[in-house]
Design a protein around this motif. Structure first.
Motif, short mmCIF file in Angstrom:
data_model
loop_
_atom_site.label_atom_id
_atom_site.label_comp_id
_atom_site.label_asym_id
_atom_site.label_seq_id
_atom_site.Cartn_x
_atom_site.Cartn_y
_atom_site.Cartn_z
N PHE A 280 6.55 -10.44 -4.84
CA PHE A 280 6.43 -9.72 -6.10
C PHE A 280 5.02 -9.87 -6.67
O PHE A 280 4.38 -8.87 -7.05
N PHE B 198 2.24 -6.99 -7.04
CA PHE B 198 1.90 -6.69 -8.44
C PHE B 198 0.39 -6.61 -8.56
O PHE B 198 -0.16 -5.71 -9.21
N SER C 218 -1.54 -3.03 -9.42
CA SER C 218 -2.11 -2.93 -10.76
C SER C 218 -3.57 -2.48 -10.76
O SER C 218 -4.16 -2.29 -11.83
N TRP D 73 11.03 -7.13 -2.62
CA TRP D 73 10.38 -7.49 -3.87
C TRP D 73 8.91 -7.08 -3.90
O TRP D 73 8.30 -7.05 -4.97
N VAL E 108 9.09 -3.81 -5.61
CA VAL E 108 9.34 -4.05 -7.04
C VAL E 108 8.05 -4.50 -7.73
O VAL E 108 7.74 -4.08 -8.85
N GLY E 109 7.28 -5.35 -7.05
CA GLY E 109 6.02 -5.82 -7.61
C GLY E 109 5.02 -4.69 -7.80
O GLY E 109 4.34 -4.61 -8.83
N ALA F 232 6.13 -2.67 -10.73
CA ALA F 232 5.87 -3.40 -11.97
C ALA F 232 4.40 -3.35 -12.34
O ALA F 232 4.04 -3.22 -13.52
N VAL G 90 3.65 0.22 -13.70
CA VAL G 90 4.27 0.42 -15.02
C VAL G 90 3.51 -0.36 -16.08
O VAL G 90 3.25 0.14 -17.19
N THR G 91 3.11 -1.61 -15.74
CA THR G 91 2.36 -2.43 -16.70
C THR G 91 1.03 -1.79 -17.06
O THR G 91 0.62 -1.78 -18.23
N ALA H 274 2.47 4.68 -13.97
CA ALA H 274 3.91 4.40 -13.94
C ALA H 274 4.66 5.51 -13.20
O ALA H 274 5.56 5.24 -12.40
N THR I 207 4.71 5.44 -9.40
CA THR I 207 5.54 4.43 -8.71
C THR I 207 6.85 5.02 -8.21
O THR I 207 7.58 4.35 -7.48
#
Length: 421
Positions: free
Chosen positions: A14, A18, A22, A136, A139-140, A143, A146-147, A243, A246
């Motif tokens: 994750f 992430f 990002s 995961w 998912v990371g 995330a 989205v962040t 976001a 994704t």
């Protein structure tokens, strides 16, 4: 013990993705809006990860496998990488930005192979447990994107500070992973072995040579999406584009489950052809969305959602085809070779071409504001993918045997190489 291990590895995956999610997809927004970089400069920036993926086997093969425990090297790479990421926003010119980004990519790329190798080493039942852990990573990535949108950081250097902070957390967390000593202490490793060049012998097979040629050629249109998509969405006024992009990773998860069925029913040629066709459709949809009126948004979302077909039916199926064609002795070399072609040389050429095409279609209005002729930009990779599909359909021949490793998607074998989600 295994429950705790799987939880740790899931957190590790994750955090790792992430970090990547990002900054990678949103970097173009910062480069074009914040730093006013040209198209070729943006393409070169995205090509930094391709160069790093070529260098990565040397770091893993010559250093990690011989001198350092994997978890300690992961920690060092994560901590130093976090510092470098926080330095990147201080680089306002291409001459300082590019080498700093390249340094970070060289630090990050080896963590992908090291993390997968460590996981597969310690999981008791990798065939069922590794996919659940690797899930995961998607998912990371989601995330991270989205962040970035929540922070409104698509055009800001804040994305690098966020990635840098998470990278430091990643580096510290890596020390909690199980001890994994080097596996080739004292062993001699050749450059041919590291880059998988022993697999060149398979190019004597006409179908394999056509396959590898088409995989290289499809990388050219492929990277238009990664290099230019966020810039396009920002330019047409989309909010929270990172976001929304994704959705591609959600699609990836869905179609990964469908791929084994497609391989068993259709074989390699038809499945891979569908993957190339999906790239064509993605770019024709994006070209149509430029003047699509009320249909623009649905066309763009459709193009994003096609990612699972584009990636899984083409590259994951391609890796399994290479695995079936290789002898057991050459299996590692063959996977290394296709990784070098797809995410090294192919990615580098693709990112540079995408950046140059962007620059060729700049439109400057009377006030000096710059926009782009996006219809022509997206049609370029669409027609390139069309040409690749024609070559593949005409000259590639399915192997006589049925796909022997469709269920390897469940084993996680595809994760042994650097991949873009």
């Amino acid at each position: 013990m295994q429950t705790t291990l799987k939880a740790k590895l899931s957190v590790f995956m994750f955090l790792q993705y992430f970090i990547w999610g990002s900054w990678y997809a949103s970097m173009a927004g910062y480069l074009i809006k914040g730093l006013n970089f040209t198209g070729p400069q943006i393409g070169a920036a995205y090509g930094a990860l391709a160069i790093a993926s070529i260098i990565s086997p040397f770091i893993v093969g010559l250093i990690a496998d011989r001198f350092f425990a994997s978890e300690k090297l992961l920690s060092i790479l994560g901590l130093i990488g976090g510092i470098v990421l926080c330095i990147i926003p201080q680089c306002g010119s291409f001459s300082s930005f590019y080498p700093t980004l390249l340094l970070y990519c060289i630090l990050f790329a080896p963590t992908l192979a090291l993390g997968n190798s460590l996981s597969l080493t310690h999981l008791a039942n990798s065939k069922t447990d590794f996919p659940r852990v690797k899930l995961w990573s998607a998912v990371g990535w989601i995330a991270g994107g989205v962040t970035i949108s929540l922070l409104k950081a698509e055009e800001s250097s804040l994305q690098f500070y966020l990635a840098g902070g998470i990278s430091i957390v990643f580096g510290l967390f890596a020390l909690a992973l199980p001890h994994t000593p080097p596996t080739k202490t004292g062993a001699n490793v050749s450059v041919k072995e590291l880059l998988g060049l022993d697999a060149l012998a398979l190019l004597k097979k006409p179908s394999f040579a056509i396959f590898m040629g088409c995989m290289f050629l499809i990388c050219i249109p492929l990277y238009f999406y990664f290099v230019l998509m966020l810039t396009y969405l920002l330019e047409i006024g989309w909010t929270n584009p990172a976001a929304k992009m994704t959705l591609a990773q959600v699609s990836d998860i869905i179609f990964l489950f469908l791929l084994p069925i497609m391989l068993l029913k259709l074989g390699y040629k038809k499945t891979i052809s569908i993957g190339i066709l999906a790239w064509m459709a993605r770019y024709f949809l994006l070209a149509g969305s430029v003047e699509g009126g009320g249909l623009s948004a649905p066309m763009i979302f459709a193009a994003i959602f096609l990612h699972g077909v584009c990636y899984d039916f083409l590259f994951i199926a391609g890796q399994l085809y290479v695995d079936d064609e290789a002898t057991p002795r050459m299996r590692g070399a063959c996977q290394g070779f296709i990784a070098l072609v797809l995410w090294g040389v192919g990615a580098y050429v693709g990112t540079l071409v995408a950046g140059n095409v962007l620059e060729m279609h700049v439109i400057t209005d009377a006030l000096g504001n710059k926009t782009h002729d996006w219809s022509q930009i997206w049609l370029t990779p669409a027609w390139l993918a069309t040409g690749v599909l024609a070559i593949f359909l005409l000259f590639f021949r399915d192997p006589l045997k049925k796909p022997a490793h469709a269920d390897d998607l469940i084993t996680g074998r595809k994760e042994e190489n650097l991949e873009i989600p």
